[in-house]
Design a protein around this motif. Structure first.
Motif, PDB file in Angstrom:
ATOM      1  N   LEU A   2       0.831  -1.206   0.000  1.00  0.00           N
ATOM      2  CA  LEU A   2       0.000   0.000   0.000  1.00  0.00           C
ATOM      3  C   LEU A   2       0.863   1.252   0.000  1.00  0.00           C
ATOM      4  N   LEU A   3       1.957   1.240   0.773  1.00  0.00           N
ATOM      5  CA  LEU A   3       2.863   2.384   0.821  1.00  0.00           C
ATOM      6  C   LEU A   3       3.479   2.632  -0.559  1.00  0.00           C
ATOM      7  N   SER A   4       3.907   1.583  -1.233  1.00  0.00           N
ATOM      8  CA  SER A   4       4.479   1.722  -2.582  1.00  0.00           C
ATOM      9  C   SER A   4       3.457   2.309  -3.541  1.00  0.00           C
ATOM     10  N   PHE A   5       2.213   1.815  -3.474  1.00  0.00           N
ATOM     11  CA  PHE A   5       1.156   2.328  -4.342  1.00  0.00           C
ATOM     12  C   PHE A   5       0.915   3.812  -4.081  1.00  0.00           C
ATOM     13  N   MET A   6       0.875   4.197  -2.804  1.00  0.00           N
ATOM     14  CA  MET A   6       0.623   5.598  -2.461  1.00  0.00           C
ATOM     15  C   MET A   6       1.769   6.491  -2.957  1.00  0.00           C
ATOM     16  N   ILE A   7       2.995   6.033  -2.837  1.00  0.00           N
ATOM     17  CA  ILE A   7       4.138   6.816  -3.291  1.00  0.00           C
ATOM     18  C   ILE A   7       4.111   6.969  -4.805  1.00  0.00           C
ATOM     19  N   ILE A   8       3.885   5.875  -5.519  1.00  0.00           N
ATOM     20  CA  ILE A   8       3.826   5.924  -6.985  1.00  0.00           C
ATOM     21  C   ILE A   8       2.676   6.816  -7.439  1.00  0.00           C
ATOM     22  N   PHE A   9       1.532   6.681  -6.814  1.00  0.00           N
ATOM     23  CA  PHE A   9       0.372   7.510  -7.170  1.00  0.00           C
ATOM     24  C   PHE A   9       0.670   8.990  -6.929  1.00  0.00           C
ATOM     25  N   SER A  10       1.282   9.299  -5.790  1.00  0.00           N
ATOM     26  CA  SER A  10       1.604  10.695  -5.458  1.00  0.00           C
ATOM     27  C   SER A  10       2.598  11.296  -6.446  1.00  0.00           C
ATOM     28  N   ILE A  11       3.627  10.548  -6.776  1.00  0.00           N
ATOM     29  CA  ILE A  11       4.625  11.032  -7.728  1.00  0.00           C
ATOM     30  C   ILE A  11       3.984  11.251  -9.091  1.00  0.00           C
ATOM     31  N   ASN A  12       3.191  10.296  -9.534  1.00  0.00           N
ATOM     32  CA  ASN A  12       2.499  10.419 -10.823  1.00  0.00           C
ATOM     33  C   ASN A  12       1.575  11.636 -10.826  1.00  0.00           C
ATOM     34  N   PHE A  13       0.822  11.823  -9.768  1.00  0.00           N
ATOM     35  CA  PHE A  13      -0.100  12.954  -9.660  1.00  0.00           C
ATOM     36  C   PHE A  13       0.651  14.283  -9.743  1.00  0.00           C
ATOM     37  N   LEU A  14       1.744  14.383  -8.986  1.00  0.00           N
ATOM     38  CA  LEU A  14       2.526  15.619  -8.990  1.00  0.00           C
ATOM     39  C   LEU A  14       3.153  15.894 -10.354  1.00  0.00           C
ATOM     40  N   LEU A  15       3.691  14.859 -10.988  1.00  0.00           N
ATOM     41  CA  LEU A  15       4.316  15.054 -12.291  1.00  0.00           C
ATOM     42  C   LEU A  15       3.305  15.465 -13.352  1.00  0.00           C
ATOM     43  N   VAL A  16       2.164  14.802 -13.393  1.00  0.00           N
ATOM     44  CA  VAL A  16       1.145  15.137 -14.393  1.00  0.00           C
ATOM     45  C   VAL A  16       0.646  16.562 -14.189  1.00  0.00           C
ATOM     46  N   ASN A  17       0.348  16.942 -12.943  1.00  0.00           N
ATOM     47  CA  ASN A  17      -0.126  18.303 -12.668  1.00  0.00           C
ATOM     48  C   ASN A  17       0.934  19.347 -12.982  1.00  0.00           C
ATOM     49  N   LYS A  18       2.185  19.046 -12.675  1.00  0.00           N
ATOM     50  CA  LYS A  18       3.256  20.004 -12.907  1.00  0.00           C
ATOM     51  C   LYS A  18       3.527  20.185 -14.402  1.00  0.00           C
ATOM     52  N   LEU A  19       3.531  19.092 -15.151  1.00  0.00           N
ATOM     53  CA  LEU A  19       3.854  19.173 -16.573  1.00  0.00           C
ATOM     54  C   LEU A  19       2.744  19.819 -17.399  1.00  0.00           C
ATOM     55  N   ASN A  20       1.521  19.881 -16.876  1.00  0.00           N
ATOM     56  CA  ASN A  20       0.409  20.500 -17.597  1.00  0.00           C
ATOM     57  C   ASN A  20       0.279  21.995 -17.303  1.00  0.00           C
ATOM     58  N   SER A  21       1.276  22.582 -16.682  1.00  0.00           N
ATOM     59  CA  SER A  21       1.251  24.006 -16.350  1.00  0.00           C
ATOM     60  C   SER A  21       2.353  24.719 -17.135  1.00  0.00           C
ATOM     61  N   ILE A  22       2.389  26.044 -17.039  1.00  0.00           N
ATOM     62  CA  ILE A  22       3.461  26.810 -17.694  1.00  0.00           C
ATOM     63  C   ILE A  22       4.809  26.429 -17.091  1.00  0.00           C
ATOM     64  N   SER A  23       4.815  26.161 -15.803  1.00  0.00           N
ATOM     65  CA  SER A  23       6.042  25.720 -15.147  1.00  0.00           C
ATOM     66  C   SER A  23       6.525  24.404 -15.757  1.00  0.00           C
ATOM     67  N   GLY A  24       5.597  23.508 -16.030  1.00  0.00           N
ATOM     68  CA  GLY A  24       5.948  22.237 -16.663  1.00  0.00           C
ATOM     69  C   GLY A  24       6.494  22.429 -18.060  1.00  0.00           C
ATOM     70  N   SER A  25       5.905  23.354 -18.802  1.00  0.00           N
ATOM     71  CA  SER A  25       6.394  23.648 -20.151  1.00  0.00           C
ATOM     72  C   SER A  25       7.809  24.207 -20.105  1.00  0.00           C
ATOM     73  N   ILE A  26       8.070  25.069 -19.137  1.00  0.00           N
ATOM     74  CA  ILE A  26       9.412  25.630 -18.983  1.00  0.00           C
ATOM     75  C   ILE A  26      10.400  24.536 -18.610  1.00  0.00           C
ATOM     76  N   ARG A  27      10.006  23.658 -17.690  1.00  0.00           N
ATOM     77  CA  ARG A  27      10.895  22.566 -17.284  1.00  0.00           C
ATOM     78  C   ARG A  27      11.193  21.641 -18.461  1.00  0.00           C
ATOM     79  N   LEU A  28      10.188  21.337 -19.257  1.00  0.00           N
ATOM     80  CA  LEU A  28      10.391  20.500 -20.429  1.00  0.00           C
ATOM     81  C   LEU A  28      11.331  21.186 -21.420  1.00  0.00           C
ATOM     82  N   ASP A  29      11.134  22.481 -21.621  1.00  0.00           N
ATOM     83  CA  ASP A  29      12.025  23.235 -22.504  1.00  0.00           C
ATOM     84  C   ASP A  29      13.451  23.249 -21.951  1.00  0.00           C
TER      85      ASP A  29
END
Length: 146
Positions: A2-29
């Motif tokens: 359960l701990l592994s699932f929660m960590i993976i879910f949290s990381i995935n959630f943060l990455l998806v939300n971050k990359l869909n913002s202007i900050s994410g676009s800048i980081r990708l660039d």
């Protein structure tokens, strides 16, 4: 489990939300610009703190924000494979040590530390270098006696 699932879910959630913002676009660039700058001098890089080499490849749409946001590409661009070997060897030794000692918490610390390191600019900060040196000598442990 359960701990592994929660960590993976949290990381995935943060990455998806971050990359869909202007900050994410800048980081990708930044990743793209850093990779292009690194390709210019793969072995030895462009020199420490040479932000001009990276800025040359940044997209023109972000002319208002010429800063840089990730350590991995800064290290590759600044020091090439030559400098990257230090970080790579330290990381491999740290991961091997935690697996050998079956220290799940220390392993998770290293993984989360590496994610933070990749997605923030902290390449040459003394504390960060200290953590890499501790990984090199296998000193990362969740055991309170170390």
């Amino acid at each position: 489990g359960l701990l592994s699932f929660m960590i993976i879910f949290s990381i995935n959630f943060l990455l998806v939300n971050k990359l869909n913002s202007i900050s994410g676009s800048i980081r990708l660039d930044d990743f793209i610009a850093g990779l292009k700058a690194w390709k210019m001098n793969v072995i030895f890089g462009n020199g420490l703190y040479n932000l001009d080499a990276i800025q040359y490849y940044m997209s023109s749409w972000r002319s208002y924000n010429r800063g840089f946001s990730n350590s991995l590409m800064q290290i590759l661009s600044d020091g090439g494979i030559y400098l990257s070997i230090f970080y790579g060897v330290c990381t491999i030794n740290g991961i091997k040590s935690t697996i050998k000692n079956k220290d799940v918490y220390a392993f998770l610390f290293i993984i989360l530390f590496l994610i933070m390191f990749i997605f923030t600019i902290s390449s040459y900060i003394n504390l960060i270098l200290y953590v890499f040196i501790m990984m090199a000598f296998g000193c990362i442990s969740s055991n309170s006696n170390t």
